[in-house]
Design a protein around this motif. Sequence first.
Motif, mmCIF file in Angstrom:
data_model
loop_
_atom_site.group_PDB
_atom_site.id
_atom_site.type_symbol
_atom_site.label_atom_id
_atom_site.label_comp_id
_atom_site.label_asym_id
_atom_site.label_seq_id
_atom_site.Cartn_x
_atom_site.Cartn_y
_atom_site.Cartn_z
ATOM 1 N N VAL A 142 0.395 -1.065 -0.337
ATOM 2 C CA VAL A 142 -0.009 -0.024 -0.378
ATOM 3 C C VAL A 142 1.085 1.498 -0.063
ATOM 4 C CG1 VAL A 142 -0.214 0.176 2.472
ATOM 5 C CG2 VAL A 142 -2.048 0.954 0.871
ATOM 6 N N ILE A 175 -9.442 -4.401 -3.443
ATOM 7 C CA ILE A 175 -7.879 -5.507 -3.226
ATOM 8 C C ILE A 175 -8.186 -6.393 -4.319
ATOM 9 C CG2 ILE A 175 -7.330 -7.298 -0.970
ATOM 10 C CD1 ILE A 175 -10.103 -5.454 0.316
ATOM 11 N N LEU A 189 -3.543 -3.108 -2.451
ATOM 12 C CA LEU A 189 -4.433 -2.750 -2.266
ATOM 13 C C LEU A 189 -4.376 -1.297 -3.325
ATOM 14 C CD1 LEU A 189 -4.058 -3.120 1.791
ATOM 15 C CD2 LEU A 189 -5.241 -4.019 0.076
ATOM 16 N N THR A 209 -10.138 -0.793 3.636
ATOM 17 C CA THR A 209 -8.238 -0.731 3.792
ATOM 18 C C THR A 209 -7.999 -1.042 5.218
ATOM 19 O OG1 THR A 209 -8.411 1.267 3.533
ATOM 20 C CG2 THR A 209 -7.545 0.099 1.966
#
Length: 319
Positions: A142, A175, A189, A209
């Motif tokens: 991420v 995702i 992500l 998230t």
Amino acid sequence: MVMLHQLPRLHSSIFFTKTPFLYTHFNLLPKPKLPTKTTSTLFSALNSTLSTTSEPIPIPTHNLDIPEETHVPISIEKLFVPPDTDVSSDTPASLSTRILKGSNIVLSKYARDAQVSQADFVKSSVDTQACPSDGLPEFALVGRSNVGKSSLLNSIVRRKKLALTSKKPGKTQCINHFRINDSWYLVDLPGYGYAAAPHELRIDWEKFTKDYFLNRSTLVSVFLLIDASIPAKKIDLEYASWLGENQVPMTLVFTKCDKRKKKKNGGKRPEENVNDFQELIRGFFQTAPPWIMTSSVTNQGRDEILLHMAQLRNYWLKH
Ligand code: GDP
């Protein structure tokens, strides 16, 4: 599962009072350390299938020498010593050979099966419940939009365009699971901090998230990507501190470490930005989180990330 960062860490200062700093540039080759009597006893006590099936620790064959000025001195308290890893009998010199290059990560006996031989896009999920349910361990990448997440993902799996899959319409907010060697997942992500995204959408991404971080039981570690070519951004610091406060296992991956030119705003080099970032988030972590410097242009950090993922994964599988 025991949170990796909560595990008791050795107070190495007791052992190394005269030499408080190690230098990551000593770590040209992460060498496997042969288990000591104590650790080998411990190891064999584990009902290990890995010990019979796994290959020796892969040693990166290319020697990506980081320019002299990128060498980051690390005090021993700031090293990440993986759980179930004994460094008490190491001298500073022997310990320095066990630190992954361009990182604060000590290599453990669990660092094996690090190569990627197969990578397949599996699924885009709209929430945690919809994610694959086969129980394989996973690592989530991420970072802020444009941090270099797709480039890093492609570099890790050595596929030029695999990460493009996550950039297809309808998938950027999902995702995205990529299965590696049919045995673990890399998870892409949605990027955060994208200025053009409508406010409501941003809130929504944040919600899902965060739900994923807190409730995904097979998540071994979040890999938070930070652009090391610019000074720390507030939104990145907030993200890192949120993960720290919520005790979500996290590895900091500094990207674009090849960008060495001084910049107008701050004019700092990657390794200075890396140090600054550590300092700014220190208060949110009980022990220093693992961090690693990378570049998708030079492939710096690629093998090291894979070794780190391997050791976290293999430890996780055992516990
Ligand atoms: P994402 O939005 O996070 O997926 O970022 P991308 O992987 O698409 O990269 C964003 C931009 O940064 C692109 O122009 C890349 O070429 C560049 N970039 C990504 N990684 C690196 C890197 O390691 N070094 C340099 N110099 N540029 C990079």
